[in-house]
Design a protein around this motif. Structure first.
Motif, PDB file in Angstrom:
ATOM      1  N   GLU A 102       0.922  -1.331   0.099  1.00 46.94           N
ATOM      2  CA  GLU A 102       0.018  -0.035   0.077  1.00 46.94           C
ATOM      3  C   GLU A 102       0.820   1.308  -0.038  1.00 46.94           C
ATOM      4  N   VAL A 103       1.904   1.296   0.932  1.00 46.19           N
ATOM      5  CA  VAL A 103       2.719   2.301   0.617  1.00 46.19           C
ATOM      6  C   VAL A 103       3.416   2.716  -0.457  1.00 46.19           C
ATOM      7  N   PHE A 104       3.986   1.671  -1.095  1.00 43.31           N
ATOM      8  CA  PHE A 104       4.487   1.770  -2.408  1.00 43.31           C
ATOM      9  C   PHE A 104       3.643   2.421  -3.443  1.00 43.31           C
ATOM     10  N   ALA A 105       2.335   1.846  -3.223  1.00 47.96           N
ATOM     11  CA  ALA A 105       1.481   2.416  -4.282  1.00 47.96           C
ATOM     12  C   ALA A 105       1.012   3.644  -4.231  1.00 47.96           C
ATOM     13  N   LYS A 106       0.837   3.961  -2.848  1.00 45.92           N
ATOM     14  CA  LYS A 106       0.499   5.633  -2.507  1.00 45.92           C
ATOM     15  C   LYS A 106       1.756   6.381  -2.892  1.00 45.92           C
ATOM     16  N   ALA A 107       2.939   5.846  -2.925  1.00 44.35           N
ATOM     17  CA  ALA A 107       4.013   6.591  -3.237  1.00 44.35           C
ATOM     18  C   ALA A 107       4.329   6.966  -4.645  1.00 44.35           C
ATOM     19  N   GLY A 108       3.518   6.057  -5.391  1.00 41.60           N
ATOM     20  CA  GLY A 108       3.349   6.565  -7.165  1.00 41.60           C
ATOM     21  C   GLY A 108       3.966   5.298  -7.660  1.00 41.60           C
ATOM     22  N   ALA A 109       3.976   4.149  -7.479  1.00 41.47           N
ATOM     23  CA  ALA A 109       4.599   2.927  -8.098  1.00 41.47           C
ATOM     24  C   ALA A 109       3.651   2.630  -9.303  1.00 41.47           C
ATOM     25  N   GLY A 110       3.865   2.519 -10.406  1.00 48.34           N
ATOM     26  CA  GLY A 110       3.240   2.087 -11.434  1.00 48.34           C
ATOM     27  C   GLY A 110       3.124   0.479 -11.535  1.00 48.34           C
ATOM     28  N   ASN A 111       4.219  -0.083 -11.515  1.00 50.10           N
ATOM     29  CA  ASN A 111       4.398  -1.426 -11.481  1.00 50.10           C
ATOM     30  C   ASN A 111       5.005  -1.929 -10.202  1.00 50.10           C
ATOM     31  N   ILE A 112       4.385  -3.116  -9.382  1.00 50.63           N
ATOM     32  CA  ILE A 112       4.934  -3.437  -8.410  1.00 50.63           C
ATOM     33  C   ILE A 112       5.464  -5.076  -8.560  1.00 50.63           C
ATOM     34  N   THR A 113       6.720  -5.294  -8.581  1.00 45.83           N
ATOM     35  CA  THR A 113       7.110  -6.515  -8.488  1.00 45.83           C
ATOM     36  C   THR A 113       7.629  -7.033  -7.462  1.00 45.83           C
ATOM     37  N   VAL A 114       7.321  -8.398  -7.039  1.00 46.72           N
ATOM     38  CA  VAL A 114       7.441  -9.137  -5.883  1.00 46.72           C
ATOM     39  C   VAL A 114       8.323 -10.157  -6.021  1.00 46.72           C
ATOM     40  N   HIS A 115       9.296 -10.739  -5.241  1.00 40.42           N
ATOM     41  CA  HIS A 115      10.035 -12.041  -5.467  1.00 40.42           C
ATOM     42  C   HIS A 115       9.082 -13.230  -4.891  1.00 40.42           C
ATOM     43  N   THR A 139      -0.993 -11.717  -2.949  1.00 39.63           N
ATOM     44  CA  THR A 139      -0.322 -10.593  -3.052  1.00 39.63           C
ATOM     45  C   THR A 139      -0.481 -10.060  -4.635  1.00 39.63           C
ATOM     46  N   ILE A 140      -0.649 -10.702  -5.597  1.00 35.13           N
ATOM     47  CA  ILE A 140      -0.949 -10.198  -6.745  1.00 35.13           C
ATOM     48  C   ILE A 140      -2.463  -9.469  -6.960  1.00 35.13           C
ATOM     49  N   GLU A 141      -3.226 -10.061  -6.244  1.00 33.49           N
ATOM     50  CA  GLU A 141      -4.584  -9.477  -6.303  1.00 33.49           C
ATOM     51  C   GLU A 141      -4.531  -8.282  -5.404  1.00 33.49           C
ATOM     52  N   LYS A 142      -3.941  -7.965  -4.435  1.00 29.30           N
ATOM     53  CA  LYS A 142      -3.583  -7.236  -3.647  1.00 29.30           C
ATOM     54  C   LYS A 142      -3.026  -5.839  -4.512  1.00 29.30           C
ATOM     55  N   ILE A 143      -1.789  -6.184  -5.166  1.00 25.62           N
ATOM     56  CA  ILE A 143      -1.201  -5.292  -5.945  1.00 25.62           C
ATOM     57  C   ILE A 143      -2.154  -4.601  -6.809  1.00 25.62           C
ATOM     58  N   LYS A 144      -3.032  -5.499  -7.529  1.00 26.93           N
ATOM     59  CA  LYS A 144      -3.913  -5.031  -8.815  1.00 26.93           C
ATOM     60  C   LYS A 144      -4.954  -4.099  -7.917  1.00 26.93           C
ATOM     61  N   SER A 145      -5.296  -4.617  -6.944  1.00 23.78           N
ATOM     62  CA  SER A 145      -6.631  -3.689  -6.103  1.00 23.78           C
ATOM     63  C   SER A 145      -6.142  -2.328  -5.644  1.00 23.78           C
ATOM     64  N   LEU A 146      -4.710  -2.175  -5.596  1.00 25.18           N
ATOM     65  CA  LEU A 146      -4.186  -0.805  -5.224  1.00 25.18           C
ATOM     66  C   LEU A 146      -4.017   0.053  -6.513  1.00 25.18           C
ATOM     67  N   GLY A 147      -4.458  -0.510  -7.715  1.00 26.14           N
ATOM     68  CA  GLY A 147      -4.523   0.139  -9.074  1.00 26.14           C
ATOM     69  C   GLY A 147      -3.045   0.107  -9.786  1.00 26.14           C
ATOM     70  N   CYS A 148      -2.153  -0.915  -9.334  1.00 26.07           N
ATOM     71  CA  CYS A 148      -0.673  -0.867  -9.911  1.00 26.07           C
ATOM     72  C   CYS A 148      -0.887  -2.203 -10.897  1.00 26.07           C
ATOM     73  N   LYS A 149       0.005  -2.244 -11.589  1.00 27.83           N
ATOM     74  CA  LYS A 149       0.307  -3.695 -12.576  1.00 27.83           C
ATOM     75  C   LYS A 149       1.258  -4.462 -11.382  1.00 27.83           C
ATOM     76  N   ALA A 150       0.911  -5.796 -11.699  1.00 28.99           N
ATOM     77  CA  ALA A 150       1.359  -6.823 -10.980  1.00 28.99           C
ATOM     78  C   ALA A 150       2.548  -7.382 -11.468  1.00 28.99           C
ATOM     79  N   GLY A 151       3.742  -7.471 -10.902  1.00 28.06           N
ATOM     80  CA  GLY A 151       4.878  -8.201 -11.318  1.00 28.06           C
ATOM     81  C   GLY A 151       5.159  -9.302 -10.520  1.00 28.06           C
ATOM     82  N   ILE A 152       5.821 -10.283 -11.082  1.00 27.80           N
ATOM     83  CA  ILE A 152       6.694 -11.289  -9.858  1.00 27.80           C
ATOM     84  C   ILE A 152       7.986 -11.706 -10.576  1.00 27.80           C
ATOM     85  N   THR A 153       8.863 -11.899  -9.706  1.00 24.13           N
ATOM     86  CA  THR A 153      10.185 -12.179 -10.066  1.00 24.13           C
ATOM     87  C   THR A 153      10.781 -13.488  -9.461  1.00 24.13           C
ATOM     88  N   LEU A 154      12.053 -13.762  -9.778  1.00 24.60           N
ATOM     89  CA  LEU A 154      12.572 -14.783  -9.043  1.00 24.60           C
ATOM     90  C   LEU A 154      14.028 -14.860  -9.087  1.00 24.60           C
TER      91      LEU A 154
END
Ligand code: DX5
Ligand code: ZN
Length: 222
Positions: A78-91, A101-116
């Motif tokens: 939430e704090v990164f979405a509020k700070a202005g992230a367009g995409n949020i990518t999590v490991h 986690t992906i659903e939460k990122i999308k619900s915050l209005g951001c594009k959801a990314g995953i990484t490894l």
């Protein structure tokens, strides 16, 4: 003949001139501004947090591509979405319930990314792959800019490209770590279409504008 995006990694820039570094990326035709958030726990290094993302947001017109290399990312989405992230990518290594986690990122209005991480197999993405907007393949062990690209990751990009194609997914396939005018064409041919560049962009001898121009021109068949 595929479109590709360039995402200069702002942690390789000169922070005393943050706004002008971002503007230079934009003028040179970058597509996203990549922000590497590291917590000193999931990775040994500490870089920047939400306040820095907010400062980038004030200076940038382009979307901010925020790469969270932090333990327990759920707590900070939430704090990164509020700070202005367009995409949020999590490991995937940090998410006990990746789908949630992906659903939460999308619900915050951001594009959801995953990484490894390089040692995590591509199969770790399978369950979440149909839901994501972006998959990021680490081609170095995360932690520092300026490391050498791991050629074993070419095969991993091919494998993930095949999985995305089988799903008819339009998700971006991004690569991060050691991207240069030599390595980008290899990853592009393997099926990647977004390239993060730290050193190759910002430490170019003629400046970041020329760095980005050279990276743009290293693929000729798009
Ligand atoms: C790696 C970071 C990268 C890094 C890229 O831990 O996630 O984004 O800043 O830097 P270069 O392109 O210099 O490898
Ligand atoms: Zn990154």
């Amino acid at each position: 003949m595929n479109k590709f995006l360039l995402a200069p990694s702002i942690i390789a820039s000169d922070f005393t001139r943050l706004a002008s570094e971002i503007t230079a990326c934009e003028t040179a035709g970058a597509d996203w501004i990549h922000v590497d958030v590291m917590d000193g726990h999931f990775v040994p290094t500490i870089t920047v947090g939400p306040l820095f993302v907010e400062a980038c947001k004030r200076a940038a017109k382009l979307p901010l591509d925020v790469h969270l290399m932090i333990s327990n990312p759920d707590q900070y989405l939430e704090v990164f979405a509020k700070a202005g992230a367009g995409n949020i990518t999590v490991h995937v290594e940090t998410c006990p319930n990746l789908i949630k986690t992906i659903e939460k990122i999308k619900s915050l209005g951001c594009k959801a990314g995953i990484t490894l991480n390089p040692l995590t197999p591509a199969s770790a993405l399978d369950e979440a792959l149909p839901l994501v907007d972006l998959v990021l393949v680490m081609s170095v062990t995360p932690g520092y800019s300026g490391q050498a690209f791991m050629p074993e990751m070419i095969e991993k990009v091919e494998e993930i490209r095949n999985k995305l194609n089988a799903l008819r997914s339009p998700a971006w396939l991004e690569v991060d770590g050691g991207m240069t005018i030599e390595t980008i064409p290899l990853m592009y041919n393997a099926g990647a279409n977004v390239f993060v560049a730290g050193n190759a962009a910002f430490k170019h001898p003629q400046g970041v504008g020329q760095g980005i121009k050279a990276l743009r021109e290293c693929i000729t068949d798009y």
